[in-house]
Write a protein that holds these residues in place. Structure first.
Motif: not given
Length: 308
Positions: A155-177
Protein backbone atom coordinates in the motif's frame (compact mmCIF):
# COMPACT_ATOMS: atom_id res chain seq x y z
CA UNK A 1 -6.63 -16.14 20.04
CA UNK A 2 -5.51 -19.74 20.43
CA UNK A 3 -3.40 -20.62 17.40
CA UNK A 4 -2.39 -24.19 18.24
CA UNK A 5 -4.57 -27.21 18.80
CA UNK A 6 -3.32 -30.63 19.75
CA UNK A 7 -4.66 -32.25 16.60
CA UNK A 8 -2.38 -30.08 14.45
CA UNK A 9 0.93 -30.67 16.20
CA UNK A 10 1.83 -33.92 14.45
CA UNK A 11 0.98 -32.29 11.12
CA UNK A 12 3.25 -29.41 12.01
CA UNK A 13 6.16 -31.83 12.35
CA UNK A 14 5.58 -33.11 8.83
CA UNK A 15 5.29 -29.56 7.48
CA UNK A 16 8.52 -28.58 9.23
CA UNK A 17 10.40 -31.18 7.20
CA UNK A 18 9.36 -29.72 3.87
CA UNK A 19 9.40 -25.98 4.42
CA UNK A 20 8.00 -23.18 6.52
CA UNK A 21 5.49 -24.69 8.98
CA UNK A 22 2.10 -23.00 8.91
CA UNK A 23 -1.27 -23.51 10.53
CA UNK A 24 -2.90 -24.13 7.16
CA UNK A 25 -0.38 -26.84 6.33
CA UNK A 26 -0.95 -28.44 9.70
CA UNK A 27 -4.72 -28.42 9.35
CA UNK A 28 -4.62 -29.76 5.79
CA UNK A 29 -2.44 -32.74 6.69
CA UNK A 30 -3.53 -33.45 10.26
CA UNK A 31 -5.53 -36.61 9.60
CA UNK A 32 -2.86 -38.30 7.48
CA UNK A 33 0.10 -37.28 9.64
CA UNK A 34 -1.53 -38.55 12.83
CA UNK A 35 -1.42 -42.05 11.35
CA UNK A 36 2.33 -41.93 10.75
CA UNK A 37 4.90 -43.06 13.29
CA UNK A 38 7.13 -40.21 14.47
CA UNK A 39 10.47 -40.72 16.25
CA UNK A 40 9.64 -39.29 19.65
CA UNK A 41 13.27 -39.18 20.75
CA UNK A 42 14.25 -36.59 18.13
CA UNK A 43 11.09 -34.66 17.25
CA UNK A 44 9.49 -32.75 20.09
CA UNK A 45 6.27 -30.87 19.25
CA UNK A 46 5.80 -27.32 20.45
CA UNK A 47 4.01 -27.06 23.78
CA UNK A 48 2.61 -23.54 23.53
CA UNK A 49 1.61 -20.88 21.05
CA UNK A 50 4.90 -19.02 21.63
CA UNK A 51 6.90 -22.20 21.02
CA UNK A 52 5.01 -22.80 17.79
CA UNK A 53 5.64 -19.24 16.58
CA UNK A 54 9.29 -19.48 17.61
CA UNK A 55 9.82 -22.59 15.53
CA UNK A 56 8.06 -20.98 12.57
CA UNK A 57 10.40 -18.00 12.92
CA UNK A 58 13.38 -20.36 12.94
CA UNK A 59 12.17 -21.86 9.67
CA UNK A 60 11.64 -18.43 8.11
CA UNK A 61 15.08 -17.25 9.20
CA UNK A 62 16.67 -20.38 7.74
CA UNK A 63 14.79 -20.05 4.44
CA UNK A 64 16.94 -20.26 1.32
CA UNK A 65 14.92 -17.41 -0.22
CA UNK A 66 16.69 -14.94 2.09
CA UNK A 67 19.66 -13.18 0.51
CA UNK A 68 23.12 -13.94 1.95
CA UNK A 69 23.70 -10.25 2.68
CA UNK A 70 20.51 -10.08 4.71
CA UNK A 71 21.32 -13.26 6.62
CA UNK A 72 24.70 -11.78 7.58
CA UNK A 73 22.95 -8.95 9.42
CA UNK A 74 20.96 -11.22 11.73
CA UNK A 75 23.72 -10.91 14.32
CA UNK A 76 23.06 -7.15 14.49
CA UNK A 77 19.29 -7.02 13.97
CA UNK A 78 18.26 -9.99 16.16
CA UNK A 79 15.09 -10.63 14.15
CA UNK A 80 13.77 -13.62 16.09
CA UNK A 81 14.12 -12.03 19.52
CA UNK A 82 12.80 -8.70 18.21
CA UNK A 83 9.69 -10.16 16.61
CA UNK A 84 8.98 -12.32 19.66
CA UNK A 85 9.31 -9.24 21.87
CA UNK A 86 6.67 -7.55 19.74
CA UNK A 87 4.46 -10.62 20.20
CA UNK A 88 4.03 -11.52 16.55
CA UNK A 89 1.79 -14.48 15.65
CA UNK A 90 1.50 -16.13 12.24
CA UNK A 91 -2.27 -15.55 12.07
CA UNK A 92 -2.08 -11.76 12.43
CA UNK A 93 -2.44 -8.84 10.04
CA UNK A 94 0.93 -7.10 10.16
CA UNK A 95 1.82 -3.81 8.50
CA UNK A 96 5.49 -2.99 8.05
CA UNK A 97 6.19 0.70 7.49
CA UNK A 98 8.68 1.61 4.75
CA UNK A 99 10.39 -1.77 4.45
CA UNK A 100 13.02 -0.48 2.01
CA UNK A 101 14.40 -3.31 -0.08
CA UNK A 102 12.60 -5.86 2.07
CA UNK A 103 15.03 -7.05 4.75
CA UNK A 104 12.23 -7.92 7.18
CA UNK A 105 9.85 -8.75 4.31
CA UNK A 106 11.90 -11.87 3.67
CA UNK A 107 10.96 -13.07 7.15
CA UNK A 108 7.51 -11.60 7.68
CA UNK A 109 5.82 -12.37 4.36
CA UNK A 110 6.58 -16.12 4.48
CA UNK A 111 5.74 -16.29 8.18
CA UNK A 112 2.31 -14.76 7.57
CA UNK A 113 1.71 -16.31 4.14
CA UNK A 114 -0.89 -18.95 5.00
CA UNK A 115 -2.70 -17.80 8.11
CA UNK A 116 -2.05 -14.07 8.35
CA UNK A 117 -1.56 -11.02 6.17
CA UNK A 118 1.65 -9.11 5.46
CA UNK A 119 1.27 -5.55 4.19
CA UNK A 120 4.22 -3.40 3.14
CA UNK A 121 3.40 0.30 3.48
CA UNK A 122 5.59 2.34 1.14
CA UNK A 123 5.81 6.08 0.64
CA UNK A 124 4.33 7.30 -2.64
CA UNK A 125 7.44 7.55 -4.78
CA UNK A 126 8.60 10.28 -7.08
CA UNK A 127 10.40 9.11 -10.21
CA UNK A 128 14.03 8.25 -9.49
CA UNK A 129 14.05 9.02 -5.76
CA UNK A 130 15.05 6.54 -3.04
CA UNK A 131 11.44 5.63 -2.30
CA UNK A 132 10.92 4.81 -5.97
CA UNK A 133 13.98 2.55 -6.04
CA UNK A 134 12.90 0.76 -2.86
CA UNK A 135 9.37 0.36 -4.19
CA UNK A 136 10.66 -1.18 -7.43
CA UNK A 137 12.98 -3.54 -5.53
CA UNK A 138 10.17 -4.67 -3.26
CA UNK A 139 7.79 -5.39 -6.14
CA UNK A 140 10.54 -7.33 -7.93
CA UNK A 141 11.19 -9.37 -4.80
CA UNK A 142 7.51 -10.23 -4.34
CA UNK A 143 7.05 -11.09 -8.02
CA UNK A 144 10.14 -13.30 -8.13
CA UNK A 145 8.94 -15.81 -5.53
CA UNK A 146 5.17 -16.28 -5.38
CA UNK A 147 5.51 -19.30 -3.11
CA UNK A 148 6.74 -17.12 -0.25
CA UNK A 149 5.57 -13.62 -1.20
CA UNK A 150 2.49 -14.33 -3.29
CA UNK A 151 0.04 -13.00 -0.68
CA UNK A 152 2.10 -10.00 0.35
CA UNK A 153 0.43 -6.67 -0.36
CA UNK A 154 1.85 -3.20 -0.94
CA UNK A 155 0.00 0.00 0.00
CA UNK A 156 1.24 3.50 -0.76
CA UNK A 157 0.88 6.42 1.63
CA UNK A 158 1.53 10.16 1.75
CA UNK A 159 3.77 10.84 4.80
CA UNK A 160 2.05 14.20 5.38
CA UNK A 161 -1.40 12.57 5.52
CA UNK A 162 -0.76 8.84 5.87
CA UNK A 163 -3.41 6.14 5.73
CA UNK A 164 -2.36 2.50 5.96
CA UNK A 165 -5.71 0.73 5.80
CA UNK A 166 -9.19 0.62 7.25
CA UNK A 167 -9.44 1.78 10.87
CA UNK A 168 -8.87 -1.03 13.33
CA UNK A 169 -7.80 -3.50 10.63
CA UNK A 170 -4.27 -4.39 11.83
CA UNK A 171 -3.00 -6.41 14.77
CA UNK A 172 0.61 -5.26 14.60
CA UNK A 173 2.40 -2.29 13.04
CA UNK A 174 6.19 -2.45 12.76
CA UNK A 175 8.66 0.30 11.91
CA UNK A 176 12.36 -0.44 11.76
CA UNK A 177 14.81 2.48 11.64
CA UNK A 178 12.39 4.94 10.07
CA UNK A 179 11.46 7.47 12.74
CA UNK A 180 14.78 9.30 12.43
CA UNK A 181 14.00 9.98 8.77
CA UNK A 182 10.67 11.60 9.60
CA UNK A 183 12.15 13.62 12.46
CA UNK A 184 14.78 15.14 10.20
CA UNK A 185 12.30 16.38 7.58
CA UNK A 186 10.83 19.18 9.72
CA UNK A 187 12.27 21.93 11.82
CA UNK A 188 11.15 20.37 15.09
CA UNK A 189 10.66 16.84 13.76
CA UNK A 190 7.09 16.74 14.99
CA UNK A 191 4.87 17.29 11.95
CA UNK A 192 5.62 14.20 9.86
CA UNK A 193 6.38 12.00 12.85
CA UNK A 194 3.16 13.01 14.58
CA UNK A 195 1.11 12.29 11.47
CA UNK A 196 2.69 8.85 11.12
CA UNK A 197 2.08 7.83 14.72
CA UNK A 198 -1.53 8.99 14.55
CA UNK A 199 -1.99 6.87 11.43
CA UNK A 200 -0.46 3.86 13.21
CA UNK A 201 -2.97 4.35 15.99
CA UNK A 202 -5.88 4.61 13.56
CA UNK A 203 -5.12 1.41 11.64
CA UNK A 204 -4.53 -0.74 14.73
CA UNK A 205 -7.36 -2.54 16.48
CA UNK A 206 -7.85 -1.82 20.20
CA UNK A 207 -5.21 -3.85 21.98
CA UNK A 208 -3.03 -3.85 18.86
CA UNK A 209 0.72 -3.39 19.12
CA UNK A 210 3.13 -0.89 17.61
CA UNK A 211 6.75 -2.06 17.49
CA UNK A 212 9.49 0.54 17.00
CA UNK A 213 13.22 0.03 16.47
CA UNK A 214 15.50 3.00 15.83
CA UNK A 215 18.99 4.38 16.38
CA UNK A 216 19.24 5.51 20.01
CA UNK A 217 20.89 8.76 21.07
CA UNK A 218 22.23 9.31 24.58
CA UNK A 219 19.53 9.96 27.15
CA UNK A 220 20.71 13.55 27.64
CA UNK A 221 20.70 14.39 23.93
CA UNK A 222 18.38 17.05 22.55
CA UNK A 223 16.51 16.32 19.33
CA UNK A 224 17.74 19.34 17.37
CA UNK A 225 21.35 18.51 18.22
CA UNK A 226 21.28 14.90 17.04
CA UNK A 227 18.49 14.38 14.50
CA UNK A 228 20.77 14.97 11.51
CA UNK A 229 23.09 12.25 12.85
CA UNK A 230 20.38 9.60 12.52
CA UNK A 231 20.15 9.04 16.27
CA UNK A 232 17.06 9.94 18.29
CA UNK A 233 16.37 10.42 21.99
CA UNK A 234 14.15 7.62 23.26
CA UNK A 235 12.01 10.17 25.10
CA UNK A 236 11.17 11.85 21.78
CA UNK A 237 9.90 8.61 20.24
CA UNK A 238 7.92 7.80 23.38
CA UNK A 239 6.35 11.26 23.34
CA UNK A 240 5.31 10.96 19.70
CA UNK A 241 3.66 7.63 20.43
CA UNK A 242 1.94 8.60 23.66
CA UNK A 243 0.74 11.89 22.16
CA UNK A 244 -0.96 9.77 19.47
CA UNK A 245 -2.76 7.75 22.17
CA UNK A 246 -0.43 4.77 22.67
CA UNK A 247 0.76 3.38 25.98
CA UNK A 248 4.39 2.31 26.30
CA UNK A 249 4.03 -1.31 27.33
CA UNK A 250 7.69 -2.37 27.45
CA UNK A 251 11.21 -1.69 26.18
CA UNK A 252 14.05 -4.09 25.45
CA UNK A 253 17.82 -4.08 25.12
CA UNK A 254 17.68 -6.75 22.39
CA UNK A 255 19.22 -4.35 19.87
CA UNK A 256 21.57 -2.49 22.18
CA UNK A 257 25.23 -1.99 21.21
CA UNK A 258 27.40 -0.53 24.02
CA UNK A 259 30.34 -0.17 21.60
CA UNK A 260 28.48 2.51 19.64
CA UNK A 261 29.85 5.91 20.74
CA UNK A 262 27.40 7.82 18.48
CA UNK A 263 29.90 10.53 17.49
CA UNK A 264 30.99 9.83 13.95
CA UNK A 265 31.84 12.11 10.99
CA UNK A 266 28.86 10.91 8.95
CA UNK A 267 26.53 10.12 11.82
CA UNK A 268 25.07 6.65 12.12
CA UNK A 269 25.75 6.05 8.43
CA UNK A 270 29.47 5.87 9.27
CA UNK A 271 28.81 2.43 10.74
CA UNK A 272 27.87 -0.73 8.86
CA UNK A 273 26.04 -1.51 6.73
CA UNK A 274 26.44 1.89 5.02
CA UNK A 275 30.12 2.72 5.68
CA UNK A 276 29.64 6.32 4.54
CA UNK A 277 33.41 6.98 4.77
CA UNK A 278 34.21 4.15 2.39
CA UNK A 279 37.44 2.39 3.29
CA UNK A 280 38.54 5.07 5.76
CA UNK A 281 38.80 3.39 9.17
CA UNK A 282 36.51 0.69 7.88
CA UNK A 283 37.96 -2.00 10.13
CA UNK A 284 37.36 0.24 13.15
CA UNK A 285 33.72 0.77 12.30
CA UNK A 286 33.25 -2.87 11.37
CA UNK A 287 34.48 -3.81 14.84
CA UNK A 288 31.89 -1.51 16.41
CA UNK A 289 29.11 -3.09 14.38
CA UNK A 290 25.69 -1.65 13.65
CA UNK A 291 24.15 1.09 15.77
CA UNK A 292 22.84 1.03 19.32
CA UNK A 293 19.06 0.81 18.96
CA UNK A 294 16.00 1.33 21.09
CA UNK A 295 13.33 -1.37 20.89
CA UNK A 296 9.93 -0.19 22.11
CA UNK A 297 6.55 -1.93 22.30
CA UNK A 298 3.48 0.29 22.45
CA UNK A 299 -0.14 -0.80 22.73
CA UNK A 300 -3.35 0.87 21.60
CA UNK A 301 -5.52 0.78 24.74
CA UNK A 302 -8.78 -1.10 24.55
CA UNK A 303 -11.84 1.01 25.37
CA UNK A 304 -12.92 0.83 28.97
CA UNK A 305 -15.94 -1.38 29.62
CA UNK A 306 -18.82 -0.03 31.63
CA UNK A 307 -19.31 -1.55 35.07
CA UNK A 308 -22.85 -2.93 35.47
Amino acid sequence: MEIIRSRTLAAWLLAACIGLPTLAAAQATASSSMAQDQPTDTLVPPTSASDFTGQQLDSALAGDWRSPNNRARDVYRHPKATLQFFGIRPDETVIEITPGGGWYSEILAPLLHDDGHYIAAVEKPASGDEASKDDDALHRKFASDLMHYGKAKVVEFDPKAPVFGAPGSADLVLTFRNVHNWASTNKDGADTTSAMFKAFYAVLRPGGVLGVVDHRADDSAMLDAVKKSGYLPTKYVVKMATDAGFTLEDSSEINANPKDTKNYPKGVWTLPPTFALGDTDKAKYQAIGESDRMTLRFVKPAPATATP
